[in-house]
Design an enzyme around this catalytic site. Structure first.
Site, short mmCIF file in Angstrom:
data_model
loop_
_atom_site.label_atom_id
_atom_site.label_comp_id
_atom_site.label_asym_id
_atom_site.label_seq_id
_atom_site.Cartn_x
_atom_site.Cartn_y
_atom_site.Cartn_z
N HIS A 15 -10.69 -6.49 -1.80
CA HIS A 15 -8.95 -5.06 -2.27
C HIS A 15 -9.48 -5.44 -3.97
CE1 HIS A 15 -6.00 -3.48 -4.27
NE2 HIS A 15 -5.39 -4.29 -4.60
N PHE B 108 -4.77 6.96 6.75
CA PHE B 108 -5.24 5.81 7.18
C PHE B 108 -4.13 4.79 7.46
CE2 PHE B 108 -7.36 6.79 2.83
CZ PHE B 108 -6.42 5.87 2.50
N ASN C 155 -13.15 -3.07 4.40
CA ASN C 155 -14.79 -3.51 3.86
C ASN C 155 -13.96 -4.39 2.77
OD1 ASN C 155 -11.71 -3.50 2.64
ND2 ASN C 155 -12.63 -1.35 1.38
N ARG D 192 -14.20 -4.04 -10.41
CA ARG D 192 -14.89 -3.09 -9.22
C ARG D 192 -16.53 -2.81 -8.65
NH1 ARG D 192 -10.00 -0.61 -7.06
NH2 ARG D 192 -11.64 1.11 -5.96
N ARG E 160 -18.50 -5.21 -1.78
CA ARG E 160 -18.67 -4.51 0.29
C ARG E 160 -19.67 -4.39 0.33
NH1 ARG E 160 -13.33 -1.23 -3.11
NH2 ARG E 160 -12.20 -2.26 -1.64
N TYR F 124 1.22 -1.02 0.29
CA TYR F 124 0.28 0.33 -0.07
C TYR F 124 1.18 1.33 -0.24
CZ TYR F 124 -4.08 -2.60 0.68
OH TYR F 124 -5.96 -3.50 0.24
N THR G 162 -15.79 1.74 -2.05
CA THR G 162 -14.49 1.79 -1.21
C THR G 162 -15.76 1.51 -0.34
OG1 THR G 162 -12.86 3.11 -2.39
CG2 THR G 162 -12.33 2.66 0.09
N1 UDP Z 1 -8.95 2.63 3.11
C1 UDP Z 1 -9.00 3.58 4.48
N2 UDP Z 1 -10.39 4.62 4.17
C2 UDP Z 1 -9.72 5.49 3.76
C3 UDP Z 1 -10.06 5.26 2.67
C4 UDP Z 1 -9.28 3.41 1.97
O1 UDP Z 1 -9.27 3.15 6.10
O2 UDP Z 1 -10.82 6.38 3.75
C5 UDP Z 1 -8.56 1.51 3.38
C6 UDP Z 1 -10.07 0.58 2.54
O3 UDP Z 1 -8.88 -0.51 3.43
C7 UDP Z 1 -9.72 0.47 1.15
C8 UDP Z 1 -8.33 0.67 1.18
O4 UDP Z 1 -7.59 2.07 2.38
O5 UDP Z 1 -9.58 -0.38 0.66
C9 UDP Z 1 -7.40 1.22 -0.10
O6 UDP Z 1 -8.07 2.46 -0.04
P1 UDP Z 1 -8.24 2.69 -1.56
O7 UDP Z 1 -8.53 4.25 -1.93
O8 UDP Z 1 -7.70 2.74 -3.00
O9 UDP Z 1 -9.95 2.07 -2.20
P2 UDP Z 1 -9.61 0.61 -2.25
O10 UDP Z 1 -9.36 1.04 -4.04
O11 UDP Z 1 -9.51 -0.42 -1.92
O12 UDP Z 1 -11.35 0.72 -3.27
MG MG Z 2 -6.90 1.20 -4.38
#
Ligand code: UDP
Ligand code: MG
Length: 141
Positions: free
Chosen positions: A116, A58, A113, A86, A103, A50, A92
């Site tokens: 991934h 976060f 959530n 997606r 989700r 990450y 998310t």
């Molecule tokens: N996440 C979080 N708080 C936030 C945004 C993201 O804890 O406000 C975590 C969540 O587990 C998310 C991951 O960080 O799936 C990666 O974030 P991203 O914005 O890439 O979301 P995704 O691609 O997983 O939808």
């Molecule tokens: Mg992402």
């Protein structure tokens, strides 16, 4: 275009015992599994996976969460895989996710959530390489 994406069933969903349900949704939606493993990553590995989110507030919690228990990374292939996967998992934040998405069904919160998904064709390839060597990716035909 045939694309690859990396799915991960995250620790919260593994703990909920919904690995089978989520894999069922993925295969019913037409994705081909190229590789899959039941594994665990440490904080250092989660931090590097990450890395793009390093400056986000976060990040530390995300690293703790992703290393808190077993996960199931799954390398997938399909026409239009990035967008279609997606769509299958939803937003998310599970509260914002559409009905019937992974989700919405299994996510706890915006942080926990359930799954991934890669966000681009380029990242799909990079992220699959993070978990799988070439010899671990199998084509069925
Ligand atoms: N996440 C979080 N708080 C936030 C945004 C993201 O804890 O406000 C975590 C969540 O587990 C998310 C991951 O960080 O799936 C990666 O974030 P991203 O914005 O890439 O979301 P995704 O691609 O997983 O939808
Ligand atoms: Mg992402």
């Amino acid at each position: 275009m045939i694309e690859k994406t990396l799915a991960i069933i995250k620790p919260d969903a593994v703990k909920k015992n919904v690995i089978g349900e989520i894999i069922g949704m993925i295969t019913k939606a037409g994705f081909r599994i190229l590789g899959m493993k039941y594994t665990r990553i440490n904080k250092e590995q989660a931090g590097s996976f990450y890395e793009v989110h390093k400056e986000r507030p976060f990040y530390n919690d995300l690293v703790d969460y992703m290393s808190s228990g077993p996960i199931v990374p799954i390398a997938l292939e399909k026409e239009n895989a990035i967008e279609d996967y997606r769509k299958l998992i939803g937003s998310t934040d599970p509260a914002q996710a559409e009905e019937g998405t992974v989700r919405k069904l299994y996510g706890e919160s915006k942080s926990y959530n359930a799954v991934h998904g890669s966000d681009s064709v380029e990242n799909g390839i990079i992220e699959i390489g993070f978990f799988f060597s070439k010899s671990e990716l199998v084509l069925c035909d």
